[in-house]
Scaffold this active site. Structure first.
Site, mmCIF file in Angstrom:
data_model
loop_
_atom_site.group_PDB
_atom_site.id
_atom_site.type_symbol
_atom_site.label_atom_id
_atom_site.label_comp_id
_atom_site.label_asym_id
_atom_site.label_seq_id
_atom_site.Cartn_x
_atom_site.Cartn_y
_atom_site.Cartn_z
ATOM 1 N N HIS A 160 1.863 4.585 -2.720
ATOM 2 C CA HIS A 160 1.761 6.282 -2.391
ATOM 3 C C HIS A 160 3.173 6.659 -2.991
ATOM 4 O O HIS A 160 3.189 7.663 -3.551
ATOM 5 C CB HIS A 160 1.940 6.418 -1.019
ATOM 6 C CG HIS A 160 0.364 6.430 -0.321
ATOM 7 N ND1 HIS A 160 -0.686 7.162 -1.175
ATOM 8 C CD2 HIS A 160 -0.103 5.646 0.605
ATOM 9 C CE1 HIS A 160 -1.829 6.937 -0.336
ATOM 10 N NE2 HIS A 160 -1.471 6.105 0.656
ATOM 11 N N GLU A 169 -4.553 7.995 -2.490
ATOM 12 C CA GLU A 169 -5.480 6.562 -2.164
ATOM 13 C C GLU A 169 -5.605 5.839 -3.541
ATOM 14 O O GLU A 169 -5.410 4.598 -3.095
ATOM 15 C CB GLU A 169 -6.489 6.831 -1.071
ATOM 16 C CG GLU A 169 -6.243 6.955 0.260
ATOM 17 C CD GLU A 169 -5.371 6.324 0.887
ATOM 18 O OE1 GLU A 169 -5.652 5.061 1.047
ATOM 19 O OE2 GLU A 169 -4.571 6.606 1.592
ATOM 20 N N HIS A 191 0.722 -1.242 0.118
ATOM 21 C CA HIS A 191 -0.002 -0.115 -0.071
ATOM 22 C C HIS A 191 0.674 1.181 -0.188
ATOM 23 O O HIS A 191 0.812 2.239 -0.768
ATOM 24 C CB HIS A 191 -0.791 -0.002 1.201
ATOM 25 C CG HIS A 191 -1.583 1.108 1.377
ATOM 26 N ND1 HIS A 191 -3.120 1.391 0.751
ATOM 27 C CD2 HIS A 191 -1.430 2.227 1.794
ATOM 28 C CE1 HIS A 191 -3.621 2.454 1.366
ATOM 29 N NE2 HIS A 191 -2.525 3.088 1.862
ATOM 30 N N GLU A 192 1.793 1.278 1.021
ATOM 31 C CA GLU A 192 2.501 2.475 1.114
ATOM 32 C C GLU A 192 3.493 2.820 -0.100
ATOM 33 O O GLU A 192 3.864 3.920 -0.695
ATOM 34 C CB GLU A 192 3.343 2.491 2.217
ATOM 35 C CG GLU A 192 2.707 2.483 3.758
ATOM 36 C CD GLU A 192 1.501 3.442 3.764
ATOM 37 O OE1 GLU A 192 1.907 4.594 3.230
ATOM 38 O OE2 GLU A 192 0.687 3.503 4.378
#
Lengths: 499, 499
Positions: A266, A292, A262-263
């Site tokens: 980003h 997101e 997930h990170e």
């Protein structure tokens, strides 16, 4: 004023923010706790300076001058000017003394929130939340342009051009879609085996695996790094220094695995913004929702893909040194996509997660558009969980007190998380018209996926609005059906449901 | 001007320096290399701001006002005023355009130094060093107060009240003391066994050991941290955040062991400065020499003590999980104190180290007081190594090009390292009058040693001059005999020499 002078002022503010970024990263990754008071002084001083500059005479002069001389600006200069103007108006339209009083209220509310968590009782923070709501209601007229309702004003601070009217329709569709999937699963789904998910995987084994995966997904470790923290986040100092963080649980490898994936999403976004936006506020994500969408594209879209896991499973088995040798691939894959109603948003699976957001959205709307009393919120919260998810919190800690957002004044922020889900699924659909995503994920080279996202999203930074990005990238405006379709395909497969 | 206003200005400059400290620490411990250019911009901007403030109108106004109103200052205010005045005069006496030209020359010299290292040839940096020497000769009259020679002026920038006259006498004494010990060792010493020093000790084993030792010595990990780096250092953001760093070699555990013990000494110093000096330039070491005395007290005094190692050896054996089970304690201890002539200062043992410094001191003195030509330096360097250490560099990389200092303009800095040795030994002697140091090191509680140093040195920060600190702590001015006596006791024991 010359464009160069205006841009230099902005650059210096950005440099201050870069130093502040490092101070923040450090506070969350290993600063000795005993240093907090000193750190508070340093951050307070530098952020005060950055804020003063951002509303100071040079910026004011530039905004006034270029308001009537925009023809003197280059294309880049004009884009920067517009962004700076937006931020200036947001920051500067509230009378200073009221903004200071509001900041004090936020500090009080944060402390009350910590108390409420300890006592698991919303009553401990009720008055402070009421104060924040009153402040925001006072501020909304200052911020309001042509929004239809009060809550629209708050929504737009996080996602430009979003409206209650649109969200009501979209969330309605998402809610019934998810409800339908959940009903079908409950009725005739085969629950996947998940017992082995708690087998011990050492931190080092997890690190090796997830660093390998993040690299394949396109996160560039030579322009970032991975550190330990308590509340995971990505923080970019600049496009060559976009740092990700995680926490580890040796009895729950999935947490760090999906967390880092997930990170990394980003981080890839920040690493891929066009260098021409360096040292300007355009070197940032287009919105919270778009940011997101990139982390969730990694986590939910790629991270739910069976071809992706089929490719990664042997690597996972190797990293975990035999711990999962007795587990068949299909069994392993299915275990990752179990869905279960839960009370805590940040622990929710990808199917139920949007329901947590919808509940918060509905409550926020009631507060700002329907005048519901803050005192009634816990009851409303618990009723909605029972209605949408079939479970009821037994105390406020697993209910309305769980999130930090409201005590931080961030009403209107939650919908961004759900937008990220929908954008991600819609981007996946559009990508599929040009790229055979499954085939790429089955291969050793994922770069075409990252390149597609860079071409359509990343490179623009904050120079385009979310609406425009999504329209240009996918050929249509936000359409929640792609998320519903995607959920169906994943969960019906895992739960062995034939439609 | 009020004292409060003056101190607030100074505090803000200190806060900027704290942010700069973190940026520097981060650059050296893990910042992605690709971020260097961005980091350069941030550091350049903030350090420019800090410098401008430090010589800016508020500071000038304060210095002028309190020059004639010192009675309005508190004791603390007066001490801060004096320190700020000193720094201001050092920074502000040179014409700005000349200082800028000098900074450019430093950049050029640093690049030339990197080239010279590559080609192992001083000729590559000769002209740049000449330029720096010329600049310093131009600046010395601006800085000069009542110093006897040009080189005295440079010495005093790093160690106040030090003089060539004094150093000539002291270094003469140290040199003949060391020469005598070396001659005796060569003549009749028993060379210790050292083969097992290269046994593999994993980084984690080394970490466990040295963190345990540093804690016992009084380094407070809750107000600091240990990180990996290439060139080890201690960097304090504030007294609650004094960070140490090290590098590791699994085939040479002694490197990180003594390295961390050394840096912990610097860290303990910073952690123990009186809080009343927070946010002022007095919250720092008294001088480079005094700072080194604290790191070397740990490394050379405590780290050479047989009782210390007798106590630590079982812990070391435990940490290294059997790797040294066949080694007797005496054999182990002796191995740590082997002495051998070497060409590279930073790899020198504690007996020969001061000779490396004395060589540099003599050359610097020749440059500034005797007009020796820069072109002749490599020849002089090599001759001195042959004379004092009996070995001769075969190229300039293991000779005159090894240190970064001269290309950084830091002439006059080297003697501080040797002062650190002498101060440390003298402090050890004085401490022995009050504390049975051997008995303390044989015990489980070392706190009385740290407490003595805090009482006599640490707490004062930069509020007292080195001379005064040493006089008050030991009852006499700098006396190199303690170092010579200490070296004799250690090395004659290890080399089994009876006097």
């Amino acid at each position: 004023m010359k464009e160069q002078e205006f841009l230099q002022e902005i650059k210096e503010i950005e440099l201050l923010k870069e130093a502040l970024g490092l101070l923040e990263w450090d506070s969350q990754t290993g600063m000795p706790e005993a240093s907090s008071a000193f750190r508070g002084e340093t951050v307070g001083y530098l952020s005060g300076m950055a804020f003063e500059r951002s509303v100071g005479p040079k910026i004011q002069e530039g905004l006034t001058y270029f308001d009537t001389h925009s023809d003197e600006l280059s294309e880049l200069g004009l884009a920067v000017y517009k962004k700076v103007k937006e931020e200036y108006e947001l920051n500067h339209s509230i009378p200073t003394n009221r903004m200071q009083a509001y900041n004090t209220a936020l500090t009080n509310a944060h402390n009350a929130w910590l108390q409420a968590r300890k006592s698991k009782d919303f009553a401990q923070m009720k008055n402070e939340i009421q104060t924040i709501v009153d402040f925001l209601k006072e501020f909304i007229p200052y911020w309001k342009k042509d929004e239809a309702t009060n809550y629209d004003v708050l929504l737009n601070q996080y996602e430009p051009d979003l409206s209650v009217e649109k969200l009501d329709q979209i969330f309605g569709q998402v809610k019934s879609g998810i409800m339908e999937i959940r009903a079908k699963i409950a009725e005739k789904g085969t629950i996947p085996r998940t017992d082995f998910l708690s087998r011990r995987v050492t931190k080092e084994q997890q690190r090796t695996f997830v660093i390998g995966v993040a690299e394949q997904l396109g996160y560039d470790f030579s322009r970032g790094r991975l550190d330990d923290t308590v509340h995971p986040f990505m923080l970019d100092l600049n496009r060559n220094d976009a740092r990700i963080t995680t926490r580890w649980d040796e009895l729950n490898f999935a947490m760090a695995t999906f967390g880092v994936i997930h990170e990394a999403g980003h981080g890839i976004y920040e690493q891929s913004i066009d260098p021409k936006y360096d040292h300007t506020p355009l070197s940032a994500g287009a919105s919270m929702g778009i940011h997101e969408s990139q982390s969730l594209f990694n986590e939910i879209i790629l991270g739910s893909n069976k071809h992706f896991w089929k490719k990664q499973f042997p690597f996972f088995q190797k990293c975990t040194e035999g711990t999962f040798d007795d587990i068949e691939f299909e069994t392993f894959y299915d275990s990752l996509k179990e869905t279960k109603a839960s009370l805590v948003r940040i622990e929710a699976d990808s199917l139920t997660y949007p329901l947590h957001i919808i509940i918060r959205y509905e409550i926020e709307k009631m507060i700002f558009n329907e005048g519901v009393s803050v005192a009634d919120l816990p009851q409303i919260w618990n009723d909605k969980y029972e209605e949408y998810l079939g479970i009821r919190p037994i105390n406020d800690l697993e209910g309305i007190v769980q999130d930090v957002h409201w005590s931080g004044g961030s009403f209107g922020y939650f919908p961004s998380y759900a937008l990220g889900y929908m954008y991600a699924a819609q981007l996946r659909h559009a990508m599929g018209k040009e790229i055979n995503v499954d085939a790429v994920l089955a291969s050793a080279d994922y770069s075409s996926i990252k390149d597609w996202l860079t071409k359509h999203i990343h490179q623009y930074g904050a120079s385009r609005k979310p609406n425009q990005l999504i329209l240009d990238a996918t050929g249509e405006t936000l359409n929640p059906q792609y998320l519903i379709d995607y959920m169906k395909s994943i969960y019906y497969d895992v739960y062995k449901i034939k439609e």
